[in-house]
Design a protein around this motif. Structure first.
Motif, PDB file in Angstrom:
ATOM      1  N   GLY A  49     -18.655  39.160  20.044  1.00  0.00           N
ATOM      2  CA  GLY A  49     -19.380  39.717  20.548  1.00  0.00           C
ATOM      3  C   GLY A  49     -21.096  38.674  20.445  1.00  0.00           C
ATOM      4  N   THR A  50     -21.614  38.367  20.946  1.00  0.00           N
ATOM      5  CA  THR A  50     -22.996  38.296  21.071  1.00  0.00           C
ATOM      6  C   THR A  50     -24.435  38.722  20.687  1.00  0.00           C
ATOM      7  N   VAL A  51     -25.488  37.827  20.031  1.00  0.00           N
ATOM      8  CA  VAL A  51     -26.942  38.595  19.540  1.00  0.00           C
ATOM      9  C   VAL A  51     -27.307  37.655  19.583  1.00  0.00           C
ATOM     10  N   ARG A  52     -28.420  38.132  19.452  1.00  0.00           N
ATOM     11  CA  ARG A  52     -29.869  37.077  20.010  1.00  0.00           C
ATOM     12  C   ARG A  52     -30.172  36.533  18.075  1.00  0.00           C
ATOM     13  N   GLY A  53     -30.530  35.476  17.578  1.00  0.00           N
ATOM     14  CA  GLY A  53     -31.431  35.767  16.828  1.00  0.00           C
ATOM     15  C   GLY A  53     -30.090  35.993  15.139  1.00  0.00           C
ATOM     16  N   SER A  54     -30.888  35.783  13.739  1.00  0.00           N
ATOM     17  CA  SER A  54     -30.337  36.542  12.585  1.00  0.00           C
ATOM     18  C   SER A  54     -29.795  37.558  11.908  1.00  0.00           C
ATOM     19  N   ALA A  55     -30.338  38.341  12.530  1.00  0.00           N
ATOM     20  CA  ALA A  55     -31.078  39.809  12.493  1.00  0.00           C
ATOM     21  C   ALA A  55     -30.049  40.401  12.845  1.00  0.00           C
ATOM     22  N   ARG A  56     -29.737  41.833  11.756  1.00  0.00           N
ATOM     23  CA  ARG A  56     -28.702  42.693  11.433  1.00  0.00           C
ATOM     24  C   ARG A  56     -28.597  43.849  13.434  1.00  0.00           C
ATOM     25  N   THR A  57     -27.715  43.806  14.012  1.00  0.00           N
ATOM     26  CA  THR A  57     -27.934  44.761  15.220  1.00  0.00           C
ATOM     27  C   THR A  57     -26.777  45.586  14.524  1.00  0.00           C
ATOM     28  N   GLY A  58     -26.935  46.374  16.298  1.00  0.00           N
ATOM     29  CA  GLY A  58     -26.060  47.511  16.165  1.00  0.00           C
ATOM     30  C   GLY A  58     -24.531  47.113  15.936  1.00  0.00           C
TER      31      GLY A  58
END
Length: 248
Positions: A49-58
């Motif tokens: 999965g991909t996320v934007r940025g480097s912050a922790r996500t769900g």
């Protein structure tokens, strides 16, 4: 800890004998994308999965709960260089499904196409139409020959069904996405990959709002079931979460 694509850590094989397959899910940090990742895991799939940025996500929390079955990479679909970089990191892999879950809306949904600012129009069109198609074009060779490429569209992208108007900028961006996918399908006619434009319905998410009639919990399992069922069915389909064809 989740495997990091960003830091260049070596990759595990995409599939193994004890998994249903592997999905490359673009836009999986929250909302429908995160719920889809959880549903694919529930069905025995592995998830990149991909996320934007480097912050922790769900998605990071989901990776902690499913050790070894979730990989996370950073990707902003509005940045072509990031799409190319993700492709390079995943080079040599083969995915059963690539699904691009991306969407935004103009900040004032009541404004007409005559009212929207140029900057806002461009922002919505890049996020909803140009970015997803760049991902499809840029990552298509990572999808197996009999795999599936899907994109999150909307019933509001249907020109035939537009009898009430409203949400003009959003509607136009999703109609554009549908048209571009039809062009893509025409250019790839004769290939065995399945292509799906998914119209999930009006769902209670940050984008859909709290007035939406359907919950994520009741909608996402149906969305994933439809995608899985379309594998090995070549050609482009525009479908809702029940698997019904949406009029163009």
């Amino acid at each position: 800890m989740p495997t990091s694509l960003v830091k260049g850590i070596s990759m595990r094989p995409t599939t193994s004998r004890d998994t249903a397959g592997t999905v490359l899910l673009v836009g999986a940090s929250r909302g429908l994308g995160l719920a889809m990742a959880a549903e694919f895991l529930k069905k025995g799939w592995n998830v990149v999965g991909t996320v934007r940025g480097s912050a922790r996500t769900g998605l990071h929390d989901l990776a902690d709960e499913h050790a070894g079955r979730v990989e996370i990479g950073a990707l902003d679909i509005t940045e072509p260089d990031q799409i190319a970089a993700l492709h390079d990191r995943l080079s040599g892999r083969s995915f059963d499904i690539l699904f691009v879950n991306a969407g935004t809306a103009n900040r004032n949904q009541d404004e007409t196409i005559a009212d929207v600012s140029t900057d806002e129009f461009v922002r919505v069109m890049i996020t909803n139409a140009l970015g997803p198609m760049r991902v499809v074009e840029g990552l298509q060779d990572l999808v197996s020959a009999n795999g599936l490429i899907g994109v999150m569209s909307s019933g509001q992208g249907s020109i035939s069904n537009n009898e009430k108007g409203g949400h003009e900028v959003y509607r136009g961006s999703k109609a554009a996405l549908n048209q571009y996918m039809r062009s893509y399908a025409a250019r790839h006619a004769g290939e065995s990959r399945a292509l799906v434009l998914m119209a999930p319905g009006w769902i209670r998410t940050e984008l859909g709002g709290m007035n939406a009639p359907f919950t994520v919990e009741e909608s996402v399992p149906k969305i994933v079931d439809v995608l899985v069922s379309q594998q090995e069915k070549s050609g482009l389909q525009y479908l809702d979460r029940e698997g019904r064809t949406v009029p163009w």
